[in-house]
Design a protein around this motif. Structure first.
Motif, short mmCIF file in Angstrom:
data_model
loop_
_atom_site.label_atom_id
_atom_site.label_comp_id
_atom_site.label_asym_id
_atom_site.label_seq_id
_atom_site.Cartn_x
_atom_site.Cartn_y
_atom_site.Cartn_z
N ILE A 223 0.81 -1.21 0.00
CA ILE A 223 0.00 0.00 0.00
C ILE A 223 0.85 1.26 0.00
CG2 ILE A 223 -0.21 0.28 2.51
CD1 ILE A 223 -3.00 0.62 -0.20
N ARG A 224 2.15 1.14 0.24
CA ARG A 224 3.04 2.31 0.16
C ARG A 224 3.45 2.60 -1.28
NH1 ARG A 224 5.73 4.10 4.63
NH2 ARG A 224 7.63 4.45 3.43
N GLU A 225 3.13 1.69 -2.20
CA GLU A 225 3.50 1.85 -3.60
C GLU A 225 2.23 1.90 -4.45
OE1 GLU A 225 7.81 -0.43 -3.15
OE2 GLU A 225 6.22 -1.39 -4.31
N THR A 226 1.59 3.05 -4.40
CA THR A 226 0.27 3.20 -5.02
C THR A 226 0.37 3.75 -6.43
OG1 THR A 226 0.05 5.41 -4.06
CG2 THR A 226 -0.83 3.57 -2.79
N GLY A 227 -0.73 3.60 -7.15
CA GLY A 227 -0.86 4.19 -8.47
C GLY A 227 -0.29 3.36 -9.59
N PRO A 228 -0.39 3.86 -10.82
CA PRO A 228 0.09 3.13 -12.00
C PRO A 228 1.60 2.91 -11.95
CG PRO A 228 -1.33 4.97 -12.62
CD PRO A 228 -1.03 5.14 -11.18
N LYS A 229 2.02 1.73 -12.40
CA LYS A 229 3.44 1.38 -12.40
C LYS A 229 3.82 0.83 -13.77
CE LYS A 229 4.15 2.18 -7.98
NZ LYS A 229 5.13 3.19 -7.50
N GLY A 230 5.08 0.98 -14.14
CA GLY A 230 5.50 0.46 -15.44
C GLY A 230 6.91 0.88 -15.79
N VAL A 231 7.11 1.25 -17.04
CA VAL A 231 8.44 1.59 -17.56
C VAL A 231 8.33 2.87 -18.39
CG1 VAL A 231 9.17 -0.82 -17.60
CG2 VAL A 231 8.12 0.19 -19.64
N VAL A 232 9.46 3.28 -18.94
CA VAL A 232 9.49 4.43 -19.83
C VAL A 232 9.98 3.98 -21.20
CG1 VAL A 232 10.70 6.60 -20.31
CG2 VAL A 232 9.80 6.17 -18.03
N LEU A 233 9.24 4.37 -22.23
CA LEU A 233 9.65 4.13 -23.62
C LEU A 233 10.27 5.41 -24.14
CD1 LEU A 233 9.66 2.40 -26.23
CD2 LEU A 233 7.42 3.40 -26.75
N VAL A 234 11.53 5.32 -24.57
CA VAL A 234 12.25 6.49 -25.05
C VAL A 234 12.42 6.38 -26.57
CG1 VAL A 234 14.34 7.90 -24.85
CG2 VAL A 234 13.49 6.62 -22.86
N THR A 235 12.01 7.41 -27.27
CA THR A 235 12.18 7.50 -28.73
C THR A 235 13.17 8.60 -29.03
OG1 THR A 235 9.90 6.76 -29.11
CG2 THR A 235 11.02 7.86 -30.94
N VAL A 236 14.21 8.28 -29.81
CA VAL A 236 15.24 9.25 -30.15
C VAL A 236 15.21 9.49 -31.66
CG1 VAL A 236 17.71 9.78 -30.13
CG2 VAL A 236 16.68 8.50 -28.23
N GLU A 237 15.02 10.73 -32.03
CA GLU A 237 15.01 11.14 -33.44
C GLU A 237 15.88 12.36 -33.59
OE1 GLU A 237 10.83 11.68 -34.04
OE2 GLU A 237 10.56 9.66 -34.87
N ASP A 238 16.84 12.30 -34.52
CA ASP A 238 17.78 13.41 -34.74
C ASP A 238 18.46 13.82 -33.44
OD1 ASP A 238 17.20 13.53 -37.46
OD2 ASP A 238 15.49 14.87 -37.13
N GLY A 239 18.74 12.83 -32.59
CA GLY A 239 19.47 13.11 -31.36
C GLY A 239 18.63 13.68 -30.24
N ARG A 240 17.34 13.85 -30.47
CA ARG A 240 16.45 14.43 -29.45
C ARG A 240 15.57 13.34 -28.86
NH1 ARG A 240 16.38 18.42 -33.46
NH2 ARG A 240 14.46 17.55 -34.32
N PRO A 241 15.69 13.09 -27.56
CA PRO A 241 14.88 12.05 -26.92
C PRO A 241 13.53 12.58 -26.44
CG PRO A 241 16.47 12.87 -25.36
CD PRO A 241 16.71 13.62 -26.65
N ARG A 242 12.53 11.77 -26.56
CA ARG A 242 11.25 12.04 -25.92
C ARG A 242 10.79 10.73 -25.28
NH1 ARG A 242 7.29 10.10 -29.41
NH2 ARG A 242 7.95 9.89 -31.60
N TYR A 243 10.10 10.86 -24.19
CA TYR A 243 9.75 9.66 -23.43
C TYR A 243 8.26 9.65 -23.11
CZ TYR A 243 9.87 12.87 -19.46
OH TYR A 243 9.63 13.92 -18.61
N GLU A 244 7.75 8.45 -22.87
CA GLU A 244 6.36 8.28 -22.44
C GLU A 244 6.29 7.11 -21.47
OE1 GLU A 244 3.64 6.54 -25.41
OE2 GLU A 244 5.37 6.51 -26.78
N ARG A 245 5.40 7.22 -20.53
CA ARG A 245 5.21 6.14 -19.55
C ARG A 245 4.35 5.04 -20.16
NH1 ARG A 245 3.28 7.65 -13.77
NH2 ARG A 245 4.18 5.59 -13.38
N ILE A 246 4.73 3.80 -19.90
CA ILE A 246 3.97 2.63 -20.34
C ILE A 246 3.59 1.84 -19.09
CG2 ILE A 246 3.98 0.57 -21.77
CD1 ILE A 246 4.28 3.19 -23.34
N MET A 247 2.29 1.72 -18.83
CA MET A 247 1.82 1.06 -17.62
C MET A 247 1.71 -0.45 -17.87
SD MET A 247 1.88 3.77 -16.11
CE MET A 247 1.73 5.52 -16.43
N LEU A 248 2.43 -1.23 -17.09
CA LEU A 248 2.45 -2.68 -17.28
C LEU A 248 2.12 -3.44 -16.01
CD1 LEU A 248 5.71 -2.81 -19.44
CD2 LEU A 248 3.38 -3.14 -20.26
N ASP A 249 1.79 -2.74 -14.93
CA ASP A 249 1.49 -3.44 -13.68
C ASP A 249 0.27 -4.34 -13.85
OD1 ASP A 249 0.01 -1.13 -14.06
OD2 ASP A 249 -0.19 -0.68 -11.93
#
Length: 414
Positions: A223-249
């Motif tokens: 119960i101390r670890e609440t809310g959505p859990k998962g990983v980060v998907l990082v996309t790199v284009e022209d050297g610029r990274p952008r990330y988004e959370r992916i919920m896999l719990d």
């Protein structure tokens, strides 16, 4: 510098495979077993996602395992799942954290081809020539890592997208213990394009230039670890990274507070509970959600509610299931104070005796309360969540609740 390639990678951390379930008080045994298996199920879901998305590689920033293996079972599970990525040509780069430091997890299973572990002796760099990517990292040799490991990381490799991998608390992230302490300025000084951190179990974008990211742990464990859990998907284009959370719990813990007011009719309380539960139905999807529901505020029926705790617990569980089949009551906390309208009668001799008895117990004159709590705790099927009292409440809170229950029951008999 301009990159001619684009690529995607997964940044994961804190898998804690083999972690025991703690502090879960579900009446339904099959549901408790689903929560206990959620950690492995989430890791399998991560592998499925990586295969479906055909990512270029995966980074795991520490604490793959929760601690020393009792046998090779958990290592074989990790090996089996990670081999699926190996066969698909998706390399994996991971390092050890404080939970699976080299001195703690001493058993070994030969890893598949394409699975690489960072050295625990000094920073190590892996270069992906085809993608022009350089990954720099160092794992923990011992559970306690008091040194600023980031200061020893090499300078960025020119012409490459540089990723730093580190298990760290940075300058401090309570309640997490301090390991490999460093500052964001220390990380930025290395000249890397992305920092993949681990150790903190909540998602946090610490910095955007460069991105310094905690993905949080893959699966909530209590119960101390609440809310959505998962990983980060990082996309790199022209050297610029952008990330988004992916919920896999595959199971989730949540808390909700239902405030009661002095003017609220008894019959309105169930409707207020259902209204507070509605938002969780929208996010539950097909995963089970363990809810800790807290009734708070002031209400004339406070003592009667506490005296009928078992019935209220069942009523709240029924409300959960009316909202969504996968909402489960983890615990009902009744933190409601009485109002003057139903205050205990001070002139009643028996109630005065109850107050005196509770005072004696609290001062240790009658019973060893701590010893009683410890004895009850030893008989429970699972312990409390880390940082929580053994029975979910402190000694004074338990005694106050016992007093209120006695008062309510005696008033009913009267």
């Amino acid at each position: 510098m301009r990159f001619v390639t684009s690529f995607r990678f997964i940044h994961a951390a804190d898998l804690h495979l083999g972690s025991p379930l703690s502090g879960l008080m579900l009446k339904d045994r099959q549901m408790a077993e689903r929560f206990a298996a959620a950690g492995r199920a989430a890791f399998s879901a991560l592998i499925e996602y990586a295969l479906a998305e055909k990512v270029d590689f995966m980074v795991i920033a520490g604490d793959v395992y929760d601690g020393a293996w009792k046998d090779n079972h958990i290592g074989l599970f990790f090996n089996r799942e990670i081999a699926r990525l190996s066969r698909a040509g998706i390399p994996v780069y991971f390092l050890r954290g404080n939970h699976d430091a080299e001195s703690i997890v001493t058993r070994t299973i030969a890893m598949p081809e394409g699975v690489y572990e960072f050295s625990t002796r000094k920073p190590q760099t892996f270069v992906l020539d085809d993608l022009k990517v350089a990954l720099h990292g160092q794992g923990f040799a011992e559970r306690v890592a008091a040194d600023n490991l980031a200061l020893s990381y090499p300078a960025a490799l020119p012409g490459h997208f540089n990723i730093g991998v580190l298990h760290t608390s940075l300058s401090g992230r309570p309640p997490h213990a301090v390991y490999a302490p460093c500052s964001v300025a220390d990380l930025a000084a290395r000249g890397y394009d992305y920092w993949a951190l681990g150790h903190v179990h909540a998602f946090e974008a610490v910095s955007t230039d460069p991105p310094v990211i905690y993905p949080g742990n893959l699966q909530g464990r209590n119960i101390r670890e609440t809310g959505p859990k998962g990983v980060v998907l990082v996309t790199v284009e022209d050297g610029r990274p952008r990330y988004e959370r992916i919920m896999l719990d595959c199971a989730r813990f949540e808390t909700v507070e239902v405030p009661l007011g002095p003017e609220m009719a008894d019959g309105a309380i169930p409707a207020a509970i259902e209204a507070a539960l509605l938002p969780f139905a929208e996010t539950a999807d097909e995963r089970p959600v363990a809810l800790r529901v807290t009734l708070s505020g002031r209400h004339p029926a406070a003592e009667r509610i506490k005296a009928a705790r078992a019935q209220w617990r069942d009523d709240v569980q029924a409300a959960c299931h009316r909202i969504h089949a996968e909402l489960w009551l983890e615990k009902l906390v009744i933190d409601v104070e009485t109002t003057d309208a139903e205050a205990p009668a001070a002139e009643t001799e028996l109630l005065v005796d109850i107050d005196a008895l509770v005072r004696d117990i609290a001062s240790g004159q009658t019973l060893a309360v701590e010893d009683m709590i410890a004895e009850i705790g030893r008989k429970l099927p699972s312990g409390a969540a880390p940082g929580e009292p053994l029975l979910g409440a402190g000694e004074q809170e338990l005694l106050a609740e016992a007093r209120d229950i006695l008062r309510a029951r005696l008033a009913g008999e009267g």
